[in-house]
Design a protein around this motif. Sequence first.
Motif, PDB file in Angstrom:
ATOM      1  N   GLY A 127      42.191  35.576  30.029  1.00 54.55           N
ATOM      2  CA  GLY A 127      43.158  34.615  30.540  1.00 54.55           C
ATOM      3  C   GLY A 127      44.050  35.232  31.610  1.00 54.55           C
ATOM      4  N   PHE A 128      44.623  34.356  32.453  1.00 50.70           N
ATOM      5  CA  PHE A 128      45.632  34.775  33.439  1.00 50.70           C
ATOM      6  C   PHE A 128      45.109  35.857  34.373  1.00 50.70           C
ATOM      7  CE2 PHE A 128      47.590  34.164  29.179  1.00 50.70           C
ATOM      8  CZ  PHE A 128      48.042  32.865  29.374  1.00 50.70           C
ATOM      9  N   THR A 129      43.825  35.807  34.708  1.00 48.53           N
ATOM     10  CA  THR A 129      43.177  36.937  35.384  1.00 48.53           C
ATOM     11  C   THR A 129      43.756  37.198  36.767  1.00 48.53           C
ATOM     12  OG1 THR A 129      41.183  36.345  34.175  1.00 48.53           O
ATOM     13  CG2 THR A 129      40.930  37.913  35.961  1.00 48.53           C
ATOM     14  N   ARG A 130      44.160  36.156  37.477  1.00 48.59           N
ATOM     15  CA  ARG A 130      44.709  36.376  38.817  1.00 48.59           C
ATOM     16  C   ARG A 130      46.097  36.993  38.779  1.00 48.59           C
ATOM     17  NH1 ARG A 130      45.598  32.015  41.836  1.00 48.59           N
ATOM     18  NH2 ARG A 130      45.827  33.380  43.648  1.00 48.59           N
ATOM     19  N   MET A 131      46.709  37.105  37.589  1.00 51.48           N
ATOM     20  CA  MET A 131      47.919  37.908  37.482  1.00 51.48           C
ATOM     21  C   MET A 131      47.597  39.373  37.725  1.00 51.48           C
ATOM     22  SD  MET A 131      50.157  36.639  34.253  1.00 51.48           S
ATOM     23  CE  MET A 131      51.021  35.073  34.224  1.00 51.48           C
ATOM     24  N   MET A 132      46.354  39.771  37.402  1.00 50.78           N
ATOM     25  CA  MET A 132      45.966  41.177  37.541  1.00 50.78           C
ATOM     26  C   MET A 132      45.647  41.517  38.998  1.00 50.78           C
ATOM     27  SD  MET A 132      46.084  41.365  34.256  1.00 50.78           S
ATOM     28  CE  MET A 132      45.947  40.172  32.925  1.00 50.78           C
ATOM     29  N   GLN A 133      44.969  40.587  39.663  1.00 50.53           N
ATOM     30  CA  GLN A 133      44.558  40.818  41.050  1.00 50.53           C
ATOM     31  C   GLN A 133      44.141  39.466  41.611  1.00 50.53           C
ATOM     32  OE1 GLN A 133      41.647  40.812  42.972  1.00 50.53           O
ATOM     33  NE2 GLN A 133      42.132  42.325  44.554  1.00 50.53           N
ATOM     34  N   THR A 134      44.474  39.204  42.869  1.00 51.51           N
ATOM     35  CA  THR A 134      44.387  37.840  43.382  1.00 51.51           C
ATOM     36  C   THR A 134      42.964  37.287  43.453  1.00 51.51           C
ATOM     37  OG1 THR A 134      44.446  38.759  45.621  1.00 51.51           O
ATOM     38  CG2 THR A 134      46.509  37.964  44.704  1.00 51.51           C
ATOM     39  N   GLU A 135      41.955  38.152  43.548  1.00 51.52           N
ATOM     40  CA  GLU A 135      40.586  37.634  43.586  1.00 51.52           C
ATOM     41  C   GLU A 135      40.176  37.049  42.238  1.00 51.52           C
ATOM     42  OE1 GLU A 135      37.686  40.226  45.933  1.00 51.52           O
ATOM     43  OE2 GLU A 135      39.365  41.599  45.575  1.00 51.52           O
ATOM     44  N   GLY A 136      40.709  37.613  41.165  1.00 51.55           N
ATOM     45  CA  GLY A 136      40.544  37.047  39.838  1.00 51.55           C
ATOM     46  C   GLY A 136      39.112  36.811  39.424  1.00 51.55           C
ATOM     47  N   GLU A 137      38.895  35.637  38.813  1.00 52.16           N
ATOM     48  CA  GLU A 137      37.588  35.323  38.231  1.00 52.16           C
ATOM     49  C   GLU A 137      36.477  35.238  39.264  1.00 52.16           C
ATOM     50  OE1 GLU A 137      40.662  33.660  35.351  1.00 52.16           O
ATOM     51  OE2 GLU A 137      40.385  33.604  37.528  1.00 52.16           O
ATOM     52  N   ARG A 138      36.801  34.879  40.479  1.00 48.52           N
ATOM     53  CA  ARG A 138      35.751  34.819  41.498  1.00 48.52           C
ATOM     54  C   ARG A 138      35.108  36.192  41.695  1.00 48.52           C
ATOM     55  NH1 ARG A 138      39.920  31.696  43.726  1.00 48.52           N
ATOM     56  NH2 ARG A 138      39.388  29.521  44.171  1.00 48.52           N
ATOM     57  N   ALA A 139      35.947  37.233  41.728  1.00 47.82           N
ATOM     58  CA  ALA A 139      35.422  38.590  41.894  1.00 47.82           C
ATOM     59  C   ALA A 139      34.545  38.977  40.711  1.00 47.82           C
ATOM     60  CB  ALA A 139      36.583  39.583  42.044  1.00 47.82           C
ATOM     61  N   GLY A 140      35.000  38.658  39.499  1.00 48.46           N
ATOM     62  CA  GLY A 140      34.217  38.988  38.314  1.00 48.46           C
ATOM     63  C   GLY A 140      32.896  38.254  38.281  1.00 48.46           C
ATOM     64  N   ALA A 141      32.910  36.980  38.645  1.00 48.07           N
ATOM     65  CA  ALA A 141      31.686  36.173  38.613  1.00 48.07           C
ATOM     66  C   ALA A 141      30.676  36.663  39.647  1.00 48.07           C
ATOM     67  CB  ALA A 141      32.026  34.701  38.858  1.00 48.07           C
ATOM     68  N   ARG A 142      31.156  36.982  40.838  1.00 49.71           N
ATOM     69  CA  ARG A 142      30.233  37.474  41.864  1.00 49.71           C
ATOM     70  C   ARG A 142      29.634  38.820  41.463  1.00 49.71           C
ATOM     71  NH1 ARG A 142      34.107  35.043  45.735  1.00 49.71           N
ATOM     72  NH2 ARG A 142      35.299  37.002  45.726  1.00 49.71           N
ATOM     73  N   ALA A 143      30.461  39.713  40.919  1.00 55.50           N
ATOM     74  CA  ALA A 143      29.959  41.020  40.507  1.00 55.50           C
ATOM     75  C   ALA A 143      28.941  40.883  39.373  1.00 55.50           C
ATOM     76  CB  ALA A 143      31.127  41.917  40.079  1.00 55.50           C
ATOM     77  N   ALA A 144      29.233  40.001  38.418  1.00 54.52           N
ATOM     78  CA  ALA A 144      28.304  39.785  37.315  1.00 54.52           C
ATOM     79  C   ALA A 144      26.979  39.233  37.820  1.00 54.52           C
ATOM     80  CB  ALA A 144      28.924  38.843  36.290  1.00 54.52           C
ATOM     81  N   GLY A 145      27.044  38.303  38.757  1.00 56.40           N
ATOM     82  CA  GLY A 145      25.824  37.727  39.311  1.00 56.40           C
ATOM     83  C   GLY A 145      24.958  38.777  39.980  1.00 56.40           C
ATOM     84  N   ARG A 146      25.584  39.661  40.746  1.00 53.16           N
ATOM     85  CA  ARG A 146      24.819  40.733  41.409  1.00 53.16           C
ATOM     86  C   ARG A 146      24.169  41.660  40.391  1.00 53.16           C
ATOM     87  NH1 ARG A 146      29.004  40.520  45.182  1.00 53.16           N
ATOM     88  NH2 ARG A 146      30.247  42.049  44.034  1.00 53.16           N
ATOM     89  N   ALA A 147      24.878  41.917  39.293  1.00 57.59           N
ATOM     90  CA  ALA A 147      24.374  42.859  38.287  1.00 57.59           C
ATOM     91  C   ALA A 147      23.377  42.220  37.332  1.00 57.59           C
ATOM     92  CB  ALA A 147      25.549  43.436  37.503  1.00 57.59           C
TER      93      ALA A 147
END
Length: 304
Positions: free
Chosen positions: A31-51
Amino acid sequence: PAILRDVSKADTSREVLGAPTALPFGIAPTGFTRMMQTEGERAGARAAGRAGIPFSLSTMGTTAIEDVRDANPHGRNWFQLYMWKDRDKSMALVDRAAKAGFDTLLVTVDVPVAGARLRDKRNGFSIPPQLGVKTIVNAIPRPWWWFDFLTTEPLAFASLDRWSGTVGELLDHMFDPTVTYEDLAWIRDQWPGKVVVKGVQSLADAKRLASMGVDGITLSNHGGRQLDRAPVPFHLLPEVVREVGADTEVHLDTGIMSGADIVAAVALGARFTMVGRAYLYGLMAGGEAGVDRMIQILSEQIER
């Protein structure tokens, strides 16, 4: 360890919930992932897709379901559900996830009420985020943080725009403490894909869920953040696998600090694991590139 085997090539792939994954772990819902860094879930989803690994979006995420789908259009996206007191709003999210092609629903059951979260209160972790003296002092030598904070898209939550208070108070306000096994059966009937129940902490509950025919259970104590005396999922794993592993997939979440932890979980019978803190640390350190690096580190440790 077994000796005198050909280990020139290591196959780290698994079949999880009827489809392949390149590694025996995926990104946990946070939860609240963009509090950690502005790319947030989009960055995680793209990285997961590549992997080639699954990405899980939290009900309390800070990116829309459809935007996560667009960030990872060909990968496996899972949606994590907290049942709210407003059932219609909860199921509207479920319907959106199904229409967006998410293949698995993670029904999280270990937050009937919020944990005390005393550290959140001390640190001013609230909605909206509070910039206390300690945070400002920490940020002074980090001008890039200020630039990022002041120039990027403001933090927003689909259902929390008017909330003012701590995270724990928010959870108590929104989450439904009356959810039962009967409600779980009803939720399962609304979802066209796989259903995994996350937050299982006892053998008795694991057996009952298996008898209901859920596709998977995730042993998890919410990273130790809900109940500080909760059982350790890794310790529960062998017994649960022995009792229900033939009927349903057993996944593990909580306490994974290295690829060796993932291998140990698989060796004890886990079909799959999820990482949350490692993902967020990578995201905070380097954005999308940091998530890529986190996945690379765990992958190398698993292979070794």
